[in-house]
Scaffold this motif. Structure first.
Motif, mmCIF file in Angstrom:
data_model
loop_
_atom_site.group_PDB
_atom_site.id
_atom_site.type_symbol
_atom_site.label_atom_id
_atom_site.label_comp_id
_atom_site.label_asym_id
_atom_site.label_seq_id
_atom_site.Cartn_x
_atom_site.Cartn_y
_atom_site.Cartn_z
ATOM 1 N N PRO A 279 38.741 37.972 36.165
ATOM 2 C CA PRO A 279 37.286 37.775 36.073
ATOM 3 C C PRO A 279 36.520 38.691 37.043
ATOM 4 O O PRO A 279 37.003 38.999 38.149
ATOM 5 N N ASN A 280 35.331 39.077 36.620
ATOM 6 C CA ASN A 280 34.518 40.081 37.343
ATOM 7 C C ASN A 280 34.378 39.808 38.840
ATOM 8 O O ASN A 280 34.442 40.718 39.663
ATOM 9 N N GLY A 281 34.165 38.540 39.182
ATOM 10 C CA GLY A 281 33.902 38.182 40.576
ATOM 11 C C GLY A 281 35.111 38.362 41.479
ATOM 12 O O GLY A 281 34.985 38.298 42.709
ATOM 13 N N TYR B 186 36.454 52.188 31.145
ATOM 14 C CA TYR B 186 35.457 52.630 30.154
ATOM 15 C C TYR B 186 36.174 53.279 28.979
ATOM 16 O O TYR B 186 36.206 54.504 28.845
ATOM 17 N N ARG B 187 36.702 52.413 28.082
ATOM 18 C CA ARG B 187 37.532 52.934 26.992
ATOM 19 C C ARG B 187 36.756 53.812 26.016
ATOM 20 O O ARG B 187 37.322 54.692 25.373
ATOM 21 N N MET B 188 35.419 53.591 25.897
ATOM 22 C CA MET B 188 34.659 54.385 24.924
ATOM 23 C C MET B 188 34.627 55.868 25.295
ATOM 24 O O MET B 188 34.398 56.719 24.431
ATOM 25 N N GLN C 276 33.989 28.259 30.304
ATOM 26 C CA GLN C 276 34.740 29.475 30.644
ATOM 27 C C GLN C 276 34.112 30.236 31.827
ATOM 28 O O GLN C 276 32.919 30.091 32.118
ATOM 29 N N TRP C 277 34.923 31.076 32.466
ATOM 30 C CA TRP C 277 34.456 31.791 33.660
ATOM 31 C C TRP C 277 33.277 32.720 33.347
ATOM 32 O O TRP C 277 32.455 32.998 34.228
ATOM 33 N N ARG C 278 33.163 33.185 32.118
ATOM 34 C CA ARG C 278 32.068 34.103 31.774
ATOM 35 C C ARG C 278 30.695 33.441 31.932
ATOM 36 O O ARG C 278 29.686 34.124 31.978
HETATM 37 P P1 NAD Z 1 40.437 35.971 30.317
HETATM 38 O O1 NAD Z 1 39.826 34.722 30.806
HETATM 39 O O2 NAD Z 1 41.062 35.971 28.968
HETATM 40 O O3 NAD Z 1 41.566 36.445 31.349
HETATM 41 C C1 NAD Z 1 41.358 36.448 32.729
HETATM 42 C C2 NAD Z 1 42.678 36.357 33.436
HETATM 43 O O4 NAD Z 1 42.454 36.282 34.837
HETATM 44 C C3 NAD Z 1 43.472 35.106 33.036
HETATM 45 O O5 NAD Z 1 44.811 35.459 32.797
HETATM 46 C C4 NAD Z 1 43.365 34.225 34.246
HETATM 47 O O6 NAD Z 1 44.490 33.381 34.423
HETATM 48 C C5 NAD Z 1 43.248 35.234 35.379
HETATM 49 N N1 NAD Z 1 42.626 34.682 36.576
HETATM 50 C C6 NAD Z 1 43.037 34.929 37.822
HETATM 51 N N2 NAD Z 1 42.316 34.257 38.708
HETATM 52 C C7 NAD Z 1 41.410 33.550 38.017
HETATM 53 C C8 NAD Z 1 40.389 32.644 38.374
HETATM 54 N N3 NAD Z 1 40.135 32.327 39.656
HETATM 55 N N4 NAD Z 1 39.649 32.113 37.392
HETATM 56 C C9 NAD Z 1 39.852 32.403 36.098
HETATM 57 N N5 NAD Z 1 40.834 33.265 35.692
HETATM 58 C C10 NAD Z 1 41.606 33.818 36.649
HETATM 59 O O7 NAD Z 1 39.351 37.100 30.426
HETATM 60 P P2 NAD Z 1 39.374 38.537 29.759
HETATM 61 O O8 NAD Z 1 38.614 38.500 28.496
HETATM 62 O O9 NAD Z 1 40.781 39.023 29.695
HETATM 63 O O10 NAD Z 1 38.510 39.401 30.804
HETATM 64 C C11 NAD Z 1 39.072 39.885 32.000
HETATM 65 C C12 NAD Z 1 38.307 41.132 32.452
HETATM 66 O O11 NAD Z 1 38.420 42.126 31.454
HETATM 67 C C13 NAD Z 1 36.807 40.916 32.658
HETATM 68 O O12 NAD Z 1 36.368 41.672 33.754
HETATM 69 C C14 NAD Z 1 36.193 41.453 31.393
HETATM 70 O O13 NAD Z 1 34.865 41.946 31.572
HETATM 71 C C15 NAD Z 1 37.142 42.573 31.058
HETATM 72 N N6 NAD Z 1 37.169 42.869 29.616
HETATM 73 C C16 NAD Z 1 37.018 44.135 29.218
HETATM 74 C C17 NAD Z 1 37.045 44.453 27.871
HETATM 75 C C18 NAD Z 1 36.920 45.876 27.412
HETATM 76 O O14 NAD Z 1 36.816 46.096 26.220
HETATM 77 N N7 NAD Z 1 36.953 46.843 28.310
HETATM 78 C C19 NAD Z 1 37.201 43.442 26.932
HETATM 79 C C20 NAD Z 1 37.373 42.132 27.373
HETATM 80 C C21 NAD Z 1 37.357 41.854 28.725
#
Ligand code: NAD
Length: 368
Positions: free
Chosen positions: A114-116, A163-165, A202-204
């Motif tokens: 997660p971002n934070g 930045y996959r794009m 969710q964390w988002r």
């Molecule tokens: P997700 O919730 O599916 O996965 C997050 C992972 O972090 C989980 O495996 C979780 O267990 C772990 N984690 C570790 N510590 C945690 C905590 N304290 N609280 C919650 N989870 C914790 O999320 P996601 O969709 O995989 O997103 C993860 C990152 O990837 C984000 O920063 C998101 O912006 C980025 N993302 C990027 C793209 C892209 O296209 N570039 C797409 C989706 C997500």
């Protein structure tokens, strides 16, 4: 360095009809020769939804390989070990992963948490002497982003943002056309990025872990897109927020923000970031002599689009496969993508997000 210049020189060649030699798509053009160069050995941190997507895509990579994991969930580690043939010695959890510094078989950590948590995770990986690839948004504000840039510099490792794009062939083609002047002077960009967010727990939707709401997660594509489609950095922003569900979208978690950016040339951008609408993924660039329209423009693809010259016909290749091979090329050979993917690029987006939040709060134009 110097390779960015080489890339641009190659672009000029492409303007007279030859293939773009530096194009990521050409990484996969069948040359018949098996790849013999160095391979970037990557450990993924955060085995969630996007981590899984990246891991699957990396199976097709030539220049990078998934070799390790960092996770707090032992069952996921066990699953990934079988799926991706990962040795036990390359598996870490969040408590012990600083020991990765003693592991010579891992070159880079890809932070997909997660971002934070990005800042702390990225800085720990850098201090362990590993290159850092970090998902967008790189942190939850520009100050965090800058701290990450500084820490990676101090540790003498690369910091790259997911930045996959910047590796996606149709996007690369539109940027090439803009650089070659094929749209004339770019004047206007419209970016619309959104989807309907589900589970309210969710964390988002948690300000501490997400840093905000839709803007951090999906609006950032329109910000980054405005910059690479127009080829300029904004000098001011204005922004307006609307919230239809204040229970789901608590204080500091944005549901919908419309924002505008002004650029030094006089070009302007008008964008929408939302967690309240599905299928919103569209970029439109208008120049004095032409246009580009992409929809979808930043999803996982295939990206579709057309310009005043016709349909964009570049092939769809899994974005994360291109990205990870491109990043290996960047780290080993200094070959830069058409638009940077480094930490400084990430900080530019974070500064704009900070300014958008300030503009929402004050109702005033914020100069950058
Ligand atoms: P997700 O919730 O599916 O996965 C997050 C992972 O972090 C989980 O495996 C979780 O267990 C772990 N984690 C570790 N510590 C945690 C905590 N304290 N609280 C919650 N989870 C914790 O999320 P996601 O969709 O995989 O997103 C993860 C990152 O990837 C984000 O920063 C998101 O912006 C980025 N993302 C990027 C793209 C892209 O296209 N570039 C797409 C989706 C997500």
């Amino acid at each position: 360095m110097g390779t960015r210049r080489n890339f641009l020189e190659k672009l000029t060649v492409s303007a007279i009809g030859l293939p773009i030699l530096g194009s990521p798509a050409n990484l996969f053009a069948a040359s018949g020769e098996p790849y013999q160069g160095p391979v970037l050995r990557v450990a993924i941190m955060g085995l969630g939804s996007y981590g899984n997507r990246v891991a699957r895509a990396m199976v097709s990579c030539k220049r990078s390989k998934l070799v390790g994991v960092i996770s707090g969930t032992p069952s996921k580690v066990a699953d990934w070990r079988v799926k991706y043939d990962i040795p036990e010695k390359n598996c870490y959890n969040y408590d012990n992963f600083d020991q990765i510094k003693d592991n010579p078989d891992i070159d880079a950590v890809y932070v997909i948490t997660p971002n934070g948590l990005h800042k702390d995770h990225a800085i720990r990986a850098a201090r362990a002497g590993k290159h850092v690839i970090c998902e967008k948004p790189m942190g939850i504000n520009a100050r965090e982003g800058q701290e990450m840039v500084d820490a990676c510099k101090a540790a003498n490792v690369r910091l790259l943002i997911g930045y996959r794009m910047h590796f996606e062939p149709k996007t690369v083609e539109v940027i090439r056309m803009r650089m070659a002047g094929e749209f004339g002077k770019p004047k206007f960009f419209q970016g619309q990025s959104g989807f309907v967010i589900g589970d309210p727990t969710q964390w988002r939707l948690n300000k501490k872990l997400a840093g905000g709401g839709a803007m951090m997660d999906i609006g950032i594509y329109s910000i980054n897109g405005a910059r690479y489609m127009l080829g300029e950095e904004p000098v001011w922003v204005t922004a307006q927020e609307t919230k239809t569900d204040p229970v789901k979208f608590k204080e500091g978690v944005d549901e919908t923000i419309q924002f505008q950016m002004g650029f030094p040339s006089g070009a302007v951008a008008n964008c929408l970031s939302t967690y309240a609408m599905n299928h919103l993924d569209r970029f439109f660039l208008n120049g004095e002599d032409g246009f580009a329209e992409m929809q979808p423009s930043s999803g996982y693809g295939p990206i579709e689009g057309r310009t005043h010259k016709g349909e964009l016909t570049q092939p769809h290749i899994t974005h994360q496969t291109l990205q990870m091979d491109g990043m290996a090329q960047l780290i080993f050979d200094g070959v830069e993508p058409i638009v940077p993917v480094d930490g400084e690029e990430g900080v530019k987006d974070m500064k704009i997000i900070d300014a958008i939040f300030q503009a929402v709060k004050t109702g005033k134009r914020v100069d950058l």
